[in-house]
Design an enzyme around this catalytic site. Structure first.
Site: not given
Ligand code: ADP
Ligand code: MG
Length: 444
Positions: A95, A115, A117, A122, A273, A334, A338-339, A418
């Site tokens: 995803r 990102e 996934n 999910s 990442k 970051k 994940e998660g 979401r």
């Molecule tokens: P994870 O693998 O923990 O899901 P993500 O990279 O998807 O990590 O980040 C989790 C959440 O943080 C995202 O769903 C988003 O809401 C917020 N987020 C992540 N990266 C960014 C970014 N570059 N700018 C703004 N919000 C972010």
């Molecule tokens: Mg995510």
């Protein structure tokens, strides 16, 4: 809320009872052309992740510095190396998540990827339920005709069934690998039921159970009297899922057997990442895809930086970590996790950057903080209505079934929306921030 309870838009509450999942009352408007472009990117991201997963040297080199002080990452890398080739058939359920930001000119939107996934992607099940809720709420209104249909479960089940079929023995089952105490169970059940409707047996176990009760017989993973054809992981993405030696043994059995693992350790690492950051460099991306594919993909890249690399700021070039210290609101820090709930924003980010050295910073990447335009939304969660500014993250589900460069299946199968309060930083539904939504063609 009663509609949600009656139609499976549900999860387990903290005390074990069934409660509605968080949802919005209205869909998120999107230009159909933008939506189509996102869907068209899905097979390209699938292919990119597949090729990266096949490049073990690239994974080791790129993740090496971060793995030095990270036993979890190190062990996944070792596993990827040790199990290469155990099952040539590769199945991915990915995803890719995006935010839409204002582009150049009125009404122009640009999608920036948050990102990709590649493990435990999910909400395919509940996303279709949220879309159905919006269909119900819009019935008889002019909006009804503009809602964008969404049934990613059908696409996921089709892909899992195709892999299962290729293993050639209908008695073999699909193993769902789950976290003990999971509350998002109905999302998983919707996929399980879709497989059973296709005549495919499903068994459910934690990694620890697989390690404690499983074995490999004639190359096949056996557990509870069943031979496993496909191991679908909804667990195993974080160190917390490996708190016992049995859990690691479970993951190793899955990897070493001929079961099609969704994902393999290598495919999991391809979604990390650090890999995302390195792929944002033109010369690296060019190693994995054709020029036209690279152009389409890189159009969705936000700024991604190694903490030590120079970034151009108004006052001249600064190492990215220094730039983040000076302009914290423009960056997210970051780690290789994940998660949800692992990223560092604002003071948490600057506190870490101030006290760490270059070797410690190598465990992280810096990402440009994406700022989507807020919209007013009505969000319902745990029985309460919240009316306020929100931002929405759009995920596109993709499936890929391949044997080396031969792709039997590679397509987009639907979406997830979401919506979270504009002032909340993380967006996870399970983490309690995100509300499930759907898409509607914007009116203009
Ligand atoms: P994870 O693998 O923990 O899901 P993500 O990279 O998807 O990590 O980040 C989790 C959440 O943080 C995202 O769903 C988003 O809401 C917020 N987020 C992540 N990266 C960014 C970014 N570059 N700018 C703004 N919000 C972010
Ligand atoms: Mg995510």
């Amino acid at each position: 809320m009663d509609w949600a309870l009656s139609h499976g838009l549900v999860k387990l509450g903290a005390n074990g009872g069934v409660i509605h999942a968080p949802f919005t009352l209205e869909p998120f408007p999107i230009d159909p052309a933008v939506c189509g472009r996102l869907a068209a990117l899905t097979p390209l991201y699938n292919r990119l992740a597949r090729r990266v997963a096949e490049s073990l040297d690239f994974l080791s080199e790129t993740l090496g510095p971060a793995a030095r002080d990270d036993p979890f990452l190190r062990r996944l890398l070792e596993l990827a190396r040790a199990s290469a080739g155990a099952q040539p058939l590769q199945l991915a359920i990915n995803r890719s998540d995006y935010f839409l930001v204002a582009g150049e000119g009125p009404g122009v939107w640009r999608a920036l990827q948050v990102e990709l996934n590649t493990i435990a992607a999910s909400y395919a099940g509940l996303a279709s339920r949220a879309q159905a809720l919006h269909g119900y709420l819009a019935a008889g209104t002019p909006e009804a005709g503009r809602l964008l249909a969404n049934d990613p479960i059908a696409g996921l089940a089709e892909a899992l069934a195709a892999a299962w079929k290729r293993l050639g023995d209908p008695r073999r089952v699909c193993l769902f690998v789950l976290q003990p105490g999971e509350r998002n169970v109905f999302d998983q059940r919707l996929l399980e039921f879709a497989l059973r409707e296709r005549g495919i047996g499903v068994v459910r176990h934690s990694l620890e159970e697989v390690g404690g009760q499983g074995s490999i017989r004639e190359g096949k993973l056996a557990i509870g009297g069943h031979a496993v054809a496909v191991a679908y992981l909804r667990a195993g993405y974080g160190p917390g899922d490996y708190s016992s030696p049995d859990a690691w043994r479970g993951r190793e059995l899955i990897e070493r057997s001929d079961a099609v693992a969704v994902p393999t350790a290598a495919a999991q690492l391809a979604g990390s990442k650090k890999i995302q950051q390195v792929l944002s460099r033109e010369e690296v991306l060019g190693r994995f895809c054709e020029a036209d594919e690279a152009r389409a993909l890189s159009g969705t890249f936000a700024g991604l930086y190694d903490p030590e690399e120079p970034v151009a700021m108004a006052e001249g070039a600064l190492p990215a970590w220094r730039a983040a210290l000076e302009f914290p609101q423009r960056f997210v820090l970051k780690p290789q996790r994940e998660g949800g709930g692992n990223n560092l924003f604002d003071e948490e980010m600057t506190a870490l950057l101030r006290t760490s050295d270059a070797a410690e910073r190598a465990a992280y990447i810096l990402m440009e903080r994406i700022a989507p335009a807020p919209r007013r939304s009505l969000m319902v969660s745990e029985g309460a209505l919240r009316d306020g500014d929100s931002v929405s993250e759009i995920g596109r589900f993709g499936v890929l079934l391949a044997d080396g460069e031969t792709e039997h299946l590679n397509r987009d199968v639907g979406y997830l929306v979401r919506t979270k309060a504009a002032d909340s930083r993380e967006g996870g539904v399970s983490a309690g921030f995100g509300h499930l939504s759907s898409l509607i063609e914007s009116a203009e």
